[in-house]
Design a protein around this motif. Structure first.
Motif, PDB file in Angstrom:
ATOM      1  N   UNK A 211       0.819  -1.217   0.000  1.00  0.00           N
ATOM      2  CA  UNK A 211       0.000   0.000   0.000  1.00  0.00           C
ATOM      3  C   UNK A 211       0.853   1.267   0.000  1.00  0.00           C
ATOM      4  N   UNK A 212       1.787   1.344   0.945  1.00  0.00           N
ATOM      5  CA  UNK A 212       2.587   2.573   1.045  1.00  0.00           C
ATOM      6  C   UNK A 212       3.316   2.894  -0.263  1.00  0.00           C
ATOM      7  N   UNK A 213       4.033   1.931  -0.865  1.00  0.00           N
ATOM      8  CA  UNK A 213       4.708   2.283  -2.121  1.00  0.00           C
ATOM      9  C   UNK A 213       3.734   2.696  -3.234  1.00  0.00           C
ATOM     10  N   UNK A 214       2.548   2.094  -3.264  1.00  0.00           N
ATOM     11  CA  UNK A 214       1.617   2.421  -4.356  1.00  0.00           C
ATOM     12  C   UNK A 214       1.035   3.815  -4.236  1.00  0.00           C
ATOM     13  N   UNK A 215       0.917   4.303  -3.011  1.00  0.00           N
ATOM     14  CA  UNK A 215       0.296   5.622  -2.881  1.00  0.00           C
ATOM     15  C   UNK A 215       1.320   6.673  -2.458  1.00  0.00           C
ATOM     16  N   UNK A 216       2.583   6.350  -2.643  1.00  0.00           N
ATOM     17  CA  UNK A 216       3.650   7.229  -2.187  1.00  0.00           C
ATOM     18  C   UNK A 216       3.519   8.643  -2.763  1.00  0.00           C
ATOM     19  N   UNK A 217       3.199   8.709  -4.046  1.00  0.00           N
ATOM     20  CA  UNK A 217       3.129  10.030  -4.682  1.00  0.00           C
ATOM     21  C   UNK A 217       2.039  10.894  -4.082  1.00  0.00           C
ATOM     22  N   UNK A 218       0.894  10.278  -3.818  1.00  0.00           N
ATOM     23  CA  UNK A 218      -0.201  11.048  -3.229  1.00  0.00           C
ATOM     24  C   UNK A 218       0.145  11.460  -1.807  1.00  0.00           C
ATOM     25  N   UNK A 219       0.843  10.568  -1.098  1.00  0.00           N
ATOM     26  CA  UNK A 219       1.288  10.901   0.255  1.00  0.00           C
ATOM     27  C   UNK A 219       2.205  12.122   0.225  1.00  0.00           C
ATOM     28  N   UNK A 220       3.181  12.093  -0.673  1.00  0.00           N
ATOM     29  CA  UNK A 220       4.120  13.214  -0.784  1.00  0.00           C
ATOM     30  C   UNK A 220       3.392  14.505  -1.122  1.00  0.00           C
ATOM     31  N   UNK A 221       2.500  14.394  -2.100  1.00  0.00           N
ATOM     32  CA  UNK A 221       1.747  15.557  -2.526  1.00  0.00           C
ATOM     33  C   UNK A 221       0.995  16.179  -1.351  1.00  0.00           C
ATOM     34  N   UNK A 222       0.330  15.320  -0.586  1.00  0.00           N
ATOM     35  CA  UNK A 222      -0.444  15.807   0.549  1.00  0.00           C
ATOM     36  C   UNK A 222       0.445  16.417   1.622  1.00  0.00           C
ATOM     37  N   UNK A 223       1.588  15.797   1.847  1.00  0.00           N
ATOM     38  CA  UNK A 223       2.500  16.319   2.862  1.00  0.00           C
ATOM     39  C   UNK A 223       2.964  17.719   2.492  1.00  0.00           C
ATOM     40  N   UNK A 224       3.267  17.901   1.206  1.00  0.00           N
ATOM     41  CA  UNK A 224       3.769  19.203   0.802  1.00  0.00           C
ATOM     42  C   UNK A 224       2.653  20.235   0.773  1.00  0.00           C
TER      43      UNK A 224
END
Lengths: 293, 277
Positions: A211-224
């Motif tokens: 799960x974490x690797x698959x949604x990594x980009x969205x996680x990063x986007x949200x963090x920023x």
């Protein structure tokens, strides 16, 4: 009026491209680009918004923002909201993960967790005023649980006020993150889970390695986005406290400086600083996501 | 041992879900309770106490009349309808020319809209205010309508994504029959876009209904109040009548609740589509 269908397709094309983009482009220029241009211009003046001529004063407004502590203090308030975003995303990720698997009454839980995001900002402000009142919901619950000693004046204590407000903000936006994560997780094919189960992976392994690797980009986007979100906080503190007791955010201050104290030049400079931070964050995000590819 | 651990995990999972759901609902539910209490009852009972009479709507009618909520709803509806109709039209038109025609500047046009969304609306309010003033639109409904009308890239994206799934051979066969590009857009593309239109309407509608600072800044005149600003006015004068404020909160929330229950499926799709991009 000449009929459109009598024209050649080549001429029709030119006409339709021009006509269809005319209104959006005019609106875009008037309400997106012109304000930015004007904002930069005002930020170098001491204009009060009314007088006919503007006086240019160079970088004085910017100096004021960065040197006077009362202007700089609002950034400290942003830190509360910034940290709150991590709590918010953690909760959203947790609920999105467990609701991606088999759970009874799944749709009910999804609906309930998401619903707060749709509510009116002013209504949310009032709901949490009621929640944090001295004889309000939170203190009553604490009393019921035998934790009466923890009762507080949540919105009057300067040390707690921003934590309380940030909590209301987490309550408001968690559902949004939740639904985005849920969408991203649901796009992972079920065969990957099945294969991992054959290899003996448990839920934690699946979370950590699928799960974490698959949604990594969205996680990063949200963090920023959390950075610009934290600086752009307005509605909840404005409705609940009006920015009193040290709960004023950058935007509340900008609005006050502009419309209450009629210092348009200074307020514009503040807005330029805010825009600068957001642009910086966006560039950072682009770079990080590009590296990912 | 293994099954014990498994059950423990399941129990923890459900406990956390129930707690999460309670946390999401409780702040609203207590407001609902308070909205049904009489003034004396409100003063003597705690927020978690159920109201004595579940059909006591006195606070609702008081809030509705004193807050002039009918006016708020009327203004909101006018603004929402015009803005959404306009935004759907301009958004789908932009998407149509960007998806179907390759022309010089199409990339730049797309980029200009994208760049504009990166500018947070709150930052430019001070300057936008001067423009609205110069256009003589301050304290008119046109001020928020024009600002909401501005085509946003999310709508264009949703439409373009959908247009990709509409075969271009449909356009071509219509052209063989002599249809103009306008006819193709109006008679073929727009009707086929309807699922995307529903999505855009919901996403935009929710945003406009909930927006506070645009009407607050640009239409302070009380005859132009919308639901948000009408609700905000309860702050202050009703400090001691929380049961009335609670009724006003519920009045503002109920339309959202109804829309949510009726359109749940579309809402999930819309937010997922709009935000991942």
């Amino acid at each position: 009026m000449p009929k459109l269908s009598n024209m050649s397709y080549k001429n029709q094309r030119i006409l339709i491209i021009f006509l269809f983009s005319l209104v959006p482009v005019v609106l875009l220029l008037t309400f997106s680009y012109l304000p930015v241009f004007k904002m930069f211009q005002y930020s170098f003046t001491s204009w009060n918004g009314l007088s006919k001529n503007m006086e240019y004063i160079g970088f004085d407004n910017y100096k004021t923002i960065f040197t006077k502590p009362e202007y700089f203090a609002v950034f400290k308030v942003s830190l509360y909201y910034f940290f709150a975003t991590f709590v918010q995303m953690g909760l959203a990720l947790y609920f999105a993960t467990i609701l991606s698997f088999n759970v009874r009454m799944k749709n009910w839980f999804k609906g309930i967790l998401f619903f707060p995001t749709l509510l009116n900002g002013v209504a949310i402000g009032f709901i949490f005023l009621f929640f944090f009142k001295p004889e309000g919901t939170l203190n009553t619950i604490l009393d019921l649980l035998g934790l009466g000693a923890l009762q507080q004046k949540w919105l009057l204590n300067p040390q707690l006020i921003n934590i309380s407000l940030a909590f209301a903000s987490v309550w408001r936006y968690m559902g949004m993150n939740f639904i985005i994560f849920l969408g991203a997780i649901s796009s992972i094919g079920s065969d990957i889970y099945e294969a991992s189960e054959i290899d003996g992976a448990n839920r934690w392994h699946q979370f950590r390695h699928i799960i974490i690797p698959s949604i990594k980009r969205i996680l990063q986007l949200n963090l920023i986005l959390a950075v610009s979100g934290a600086i752009g906080v307005f509605e909840i503190p404005y409705v609940m406290t009006g920015g009193s007791n040290g709960s004023g955010t950058f935007v509340i201050q900008t609005v006050d400086v502009a419309f209450k104290y009629s210092k348009l030049g200074l307020a514009s400079a503040m807005a330029v600083v805010l825009l600068g931070i957001v642009v910086l964050v966006t560039i950072l995000q682009r770079i990080l996501i590009k590296e990912e590819k | 041992m293994h099954t014990f651990k498994y059950h423990l995990a399941a129990v923890f999972k459900y406990i956390s879900l129930v707690l999460g759901a309670l946390m999401a609902l409780l702040p609203i539910v207590v407001v609902f309770f308070a909205s049904l209490k009489t003034n004396a009852e409100y003063a003597s009972t705690g927020p978690l106490t159920l109201p004595e009479n579940w059909l006591n709507f006195a606070n609702y009618s008081k809030a509705f009349v004193d807050g002039n909520m009918l006016l708020g709803f009327m203004n909101t509806i006018i603004i929402v309808l015009i803005s959404i109709a306009g935004a759907t039209l301009t958004g789908s038109m932009m998407a149509y020319i960007l998806a179907r025609f390759k022309f010089r500047g199409s990339k730049a046009l797309m980029g200009a809209f994208l760049l504009a969304t990166l500018i947070p609306g709150v930052t430019t309010q001070v300057a936008t205010f001067q423009i609205i003033n110069a256009l003589d639109l301050f304290n008119t409904r046109w001020a928020p309508i024009l600002m909401y009308l501005g085509t946003d890239i999310i709508a264009v994206y949703i439409f373009m994504q959908f247009l990709d799934s509409i075969s271009e051979s449909l356009d071509e066969s219509a052209m063989l029959d002599g249809a103009s590009y306008w006819t193709i857009y109006w008679r073929i593309i727009l009707p086929l876009l309807s699922p995307a239109i529903v999505t855009v309407i919901i996403v935009k509608g929710v945003n406009i209904y909930n927006d506070f600072y645009t009407p607050f800044l640009y239409m302070p005149k009380s005859s132009l109040q919308v639901v948000s600003t009408a609700l905000f006015k309860f702050k202050g004068p009703y400090g001691s009548q929380w049961e009335v404020i609670c009724a006003a909160i519920m009045i503002a929330i109920i339309p959202t609740l109804i829309a949510f229950v009726a359109l749940q499926k579309y809402i999930y799709n819309g937010f997922a589509q709009g935000s991942v991009k």
